[in-house]
Design a protein around this motif. Structure first.
Motif, mmCIF file in Angstrom:
data_model
loop_
_atom_site.group_PDB
_atom_site.id
_atom_site.type_symbol
_atom_site.label_atom_id
_atom_site.label_comp_id
_atom_site.label_asym_id
_atom_site.label_seq_id
_atom_site.Cartn_x
_atom_site.Cartn_y
_atom_site.Cartn_z
ATOM 1 N N ILE A 144 41.859 42.836 41.727
ATOM 2 C CA ILE A 144 41.342 43.964 40.939
ATOM 3 C C ILE A 144 40.128 43.441 40.178
ATOM 4 O O ILE A 144 40.273 42.748 39.164
ATOM 5 C CB ILE A 144 42.408 44.508 39.967
ATOM 6 N N GLU A 145 38.948 43.720 40.694
ATOM 7 C CA GLU A 145 37.734 43.236 40.019
ATOM 8 C C GLU A 145 37.542 43.914 38.674
ATOM 9 O O GLU A 145 37.019 43.313 37.741
ATOM 10 C CB GLU A 145 36.514 43.474 40.904
ATOM 11 N N GLY A 146 37.953 45.184 38.589
ATOM 12 C CA GLY A 146 37.902 45.892 37.319
ATOM 13 C C GLY A 146 36.517 46.385 36.966
ATOM 14 O O GLY A 146 35.837 47.015 37.785
ATOM 15 N N ASP A 147 36.072 46.057 35.771
ATOM 16 C CA ASP A 147 34.847 46.638 35.223
ATOM 17 C C ASP A 147 33.813 45.567 34.861
ATOM 18 O O ASP A 147 34.140 44.393 34.724
ATOM 19 C CB ASP A 147 35.195 47.445 33.965
ATOM 20 N N GLY A 148 32.587 46.007 34.679
ATOM 21 C CA GLY A 148 31.525 45.142 34.173
ATOM 22 C C GLY A 148 31.354 43.871 34.975
ATOM 23 O O GLY A 148 31.278 43.895 36.206
ATOM 24 N N ILE A 149 31.338 42.741 34.291
ATOM 25 C CA ILE A 149 31.107 41.465 34.968
ATOM 26 C C ILE A 149 32.274 41.042 35.849
ATOM 27 O O ILE A 149 32.146 40.108 36.634
ATOM 28 C CB ILE A 149 30.781 40.339 33.961
ATOM 29 N N GLY A 150 33.413 41.738 35.724
ATOM 30 C CA GLY A 150 34.522 41.439 36.623
ATOM 31 C C GLY A 150 34.124 41.558 38.080
ATOM 32 O O GLY A 150 34.578 40.784 38.927
ATOM 33 N N LYS A 151 33.242 42.510 38.375
ATOM 34 C CA LYS A 151 32.794 42.730 39.753
ATOM 35 C C LYS A 151 31.914 41.588 40.251
ATOM 36 O O LYS A 151 31.677 41.470 41.455
ATOM 37 C CB LYS A 151 32.030 44.058 39.840
ATOM 38 N N GLY A 159 40.216 50.679 37.762
ATOM 39 C CA GLY A 159 39.467 50.352 36.556
ATOM 40 C C GLY A 159 38.852 51.607 35.980
ATOM 41 O O GLY A 159 39.275 52.739 36.278
ATOM 42 N N CYS A 160 37.825 51.448 35.160
ATOM 43 C CA CYS A 160 37.219 52.592 34.481
ATOM 44 C C CYS A 160 36.467 53.514 35.439
ATOM 45 O O CYS A 160 36.477 54.737 35.261
ATOM 46 C CB CYS A 160 36.312 52.106 33.357
ATOM 47 N N ASP A 161 35.797 52.961 36.433
ATOM 48 C CA ASP A 161 35.135 53.816 37.433
ATOM 49 C C ASP A 161 36.167 54.677 38.159
ATOM 50 O O ASP A 161 35.938 55.861 38.427
ATOM 51 C CB ASP A 161 34.361 52.963 38.441
ATOM 52 N N VAL A 169 38.691 44.360 32.259
ATOM 53 C CA VAL A 169 38.999 45.771 32.087
ATOM 54 C C VAL A 169 38.289 46.287 30.843
ATOM 55 O O VAL A 169 38.360 45.669 29.788
ATOM 56 C CB VAL A 169 40.522 46.006 31.940
ATOM 57 N N GLY A 170 37.601 47.417 30.982
ATOM 58 C CA GLY A 170 37.024 48.045 29.807
ATOM 59 C C GLY A 170 35.605 48.551 30.012
ATOM 60 O O GLY A 170 34.771 47.881 30.635
ATOM 61 N N GLY A 207 35.984 39.725 28.074
ATOM 62 C CA GLY A 207 35.973 41.142 28.409
ATOM 63 C C GLY A 207 35.020 41.451 29.542
ATOM 64 O O GLY A 207 34.556 40.558 30.260
ATOM 65 N N SER A 208 34.714 42.740 29.681
ATOM 66 C CA SER A 208 33.873 43.179 30.796
ATOM 67 C C SER A 208 32.381 43.003 30.526
ATOM 68 O O SER A 208 31.574 43.142 31.444
ATOM 69 C CB SER A 208 34.170 44.650 31.111
ATOM 70 N N ALA A 209 32.015 42.708 29.275
ATOM 71 C CA ALA A 209 30.620 42.417 28.893
ATOM 72 C C ALA A 209 29.626 43.368 29.545
ATOM 73 O O ALA A 209 28.734 42.952 30.289
ATOM 74 C CB ALA A 209 30.269 40.968 29.250
ATOM 75 N N PRO A 210 29.733 44.676 29.278
ATOM 76 C CA PRO A 210 28.854 45.640 29.949
ATOM 77 C C PRO A 210 27.372 45.432 29.664
ATOM 78 O O PRO A 210 26.520 45.850 30.455
ATOM 79 C CB PRO A 210 29.341 46.996 29.410
ATOM 80 N N ASP A 211 27.054 44.750 28.559
ATOM 81 C CA ASP A 211 25.645 44.533 28.217
ATOM 82 C C ASP A 211 24.938 43.599 29.190
ATOM 83 O O ASP A 211 23.701 43.648 29.317
ATOM 84 C CB ASP A 211 25.518 43.988 26.790
ATOM 85 N N ILE A 212 25.696 42.734 29.897
ATOM 86 C CA ILE A 212 25.048 41.827 30.855
ATOM 87 C C ILE A 212 25.523 42.074 32.289
ATOM 88 O O ILE A 212 25.159 41.337 33.202
ATOM 89 C CB ILE A 212 25.277 40.347 30.489
ATOM 90 N N ALA A 213 26.339 43.089 32.482
ATOM 91 C CA ALA A 213 26.865 43.366 33.818
ATOM 92 C C ALA A 213 25.737 43.688 34.787
ATOM 93 O O ALA A 213 24.797 44.421 34.467
ATOM 94 C CB ALA A 213 27.845 44.532 33.765
ATOM 95 N N GLY A 214 25.821 43.106 35.965
ATOM 96 C CA GLY A 214 24.841 43.361 37.010
ATOM 97 C C GLY A 214 23.584 42.520 36.938
ATOM 98 O O GLY A 214 22.728 42.607 37.828
ATOM 99 N N LEU A 215 23.463 41.681 35.913
ATOM 100 C CA LEU A 215 22.259 40.868 35.751
ATOM 101 C C LEU A 215 22.369 39.508 36.428
ATOM 102 O O LEU A 215 21.383 38.772 36.505
ATOM 103 C CB LEU A 215 21.952 40.675 34.255
ATOM 104 N N GLY A 216 23.555 39.143 36.876
ATOM 105 C CA GLY A 216 23.737 37.861 37.551
ATOM 106 C C GLY A 216 23.719 36.666 36.628
ATOM 107 O O GLY A 216 23.515 35.532 37.074
#
Length: 349
Positions: free
Chosen positions: A9-16, A46-48, A76-77, A279-288
């Motif tokens: 379960i990759e979940g959310d944000g940086i989990g992916k 997850g949240c999506d 998660v989050g 946590g899922s750190a949405p502020d840096i998610a997808g930036l690598g």
């Protein structure tokens, strides 16, 4: 060759991002070892999933997970979109409770090549055993009235079975460590739950005469994590106290982004779940640029639980070699990307 069926379960944000990186590392060490392999099955929960289906996981999700050997979770989050109480209770805590993952284990260790924010950390190596199914996080209480008369009640529930189970697990861990267990309490402030906790600890320790023990109030213990973390070996704590201590443990290591965790069904009736503390750190998610070490170290804990201690040790050694060579993500003061850290760890393996 053993084949382990792992629910992912990759979940959310940086989990992916960090989960695929950790899986590459785990597949690499499996090939090098040669005695086991992994079969990964991915679940898009997850949240999506919540935004699309109105639930964090399907109703039969727990029954589905029971078919797997272990669960590998990312993060998660999505707090700005899905309230935390929905995301956590709808997935993470639902899995912990539904699969009777009654013990949470989180290590805090001064890793080679990593600078602790403490002035003199002295190579601390702590493992916190946290009761994971009841205590202060019990789903018992309620709210009544409105306005100035509004009342909120949260009940902390401690059972002898749950308390003793966590303590015995801590003592068993101490047999293969430095033979010392510290109990986190607050019996000078909480008049029923913590005196009960202390009484059970006194009873359990009689069965382990070769293990040294100590009892510390949680406020003093938090201070000791900063002042003398090297003094501790295994710590057993309630749900809330363990949660707070382990985040502090990540901080004194240098970053909460490197801290791993295991939610264990110690009876092995159901799968256990392995997740990093971050946590899922949405502020840096997808930036690598996320730090994958917490997720990779979590994979090491899964290997240990499966009995592959040598392979787990190889992963931790590879992590430390990477850090010692100066390859670090931004949270550790470096400039490396997630991919660069992952590739270095694989190269060191």
């Amino acid at each position: 060759m053993n084949t382990y069926k792992i629910a992912v379960i990759e979940g959310d944000g940086i989990g992916k991002e960090v989960v695929p990186a950790a899986i590459e590392v785990l597949d690499t060490v499996a090939k090098l070892d040669g005695s086991f392999q992994f079969e990964w099955t991915y679940f898009p929960w997850g949240c999506d999933y919540y935004l699309e289906h109105g639930e964090m996981m399907p109703e039969d999700g727990i029954e589905t997970l029971k078919q797997y050997d272990q669960i590998f979770l990312g993060a998660v989050g999505m707090p700005n979109i899905v309230p935390d109480h929905i995301s956590l209770w709808g997935l993470l805590i639902k899995i912990r409770r539904g699969l009777k993952q009654s013990i949470n284990v989180r290590p805090a260790k001064l890793l080679a090549g990593l600078e602790s924010p403490l002035k003199n950390p002295q190579n601390f190596d702590i493992t916190v055993v946290r009761e994971n199914s009841e205590g202060e996080y019990s789903d018992s209480g309620g709210r009544i009235h409105n306005g100035a008369d509004e009342i909120a009640i949260q009940n902390a529930i401690f059972t002898r079975k749950g308390t003793e189970r966590a303590m015995r697990y801590a003592f068993e861990l101490a047999k293969n460590s430095n033979k010392h267990v510290t109990s986190a309490t607050k019996s000078n402030g909480l008049t029923y739950s913590m005196p009960f906790w202390d009484e059970v600890f006194e009873e359990v320790k009689k069965d382990y005469p070769d293990i040294d023990t100590a009892v510390n109030h949680i406020d003093a213990l938090a201070a000791f994590f900063v002042m003398k973390p090297q003094a501790f070996d295994i710590i057993v704590a309630s749900n809330l106290f363990g949660d707070i201590l382990t985040d502090l443990g990540g901080a004194i290591m240098g970053s909460i982004g490197i801290a791993p965790a295991a939610n264990l069904n110690i009876e092995r009736e159901y799968p256990s779940m392995f997740e990093p503390v971050h946590g899922s750190a949405p502020d840096i998610a997808g930036l690598g640029i996320a730090n994958p070490i917490g997720q990779i170290w979590t994979g090491k804990m899964m290997l240990d639980f499966l009995g592959h201690h040598e392979a787990g040790a190889r992963i931790l050694n590879a992590i430390e070699k990477t850090l010692a060579s100066g390859i670090k993500t931004g949270d550790l003061g470096g400039t490396a990307t997630l991919a660069e850290v992952k590739n270095s760890i694989i190269g060191n393996l």
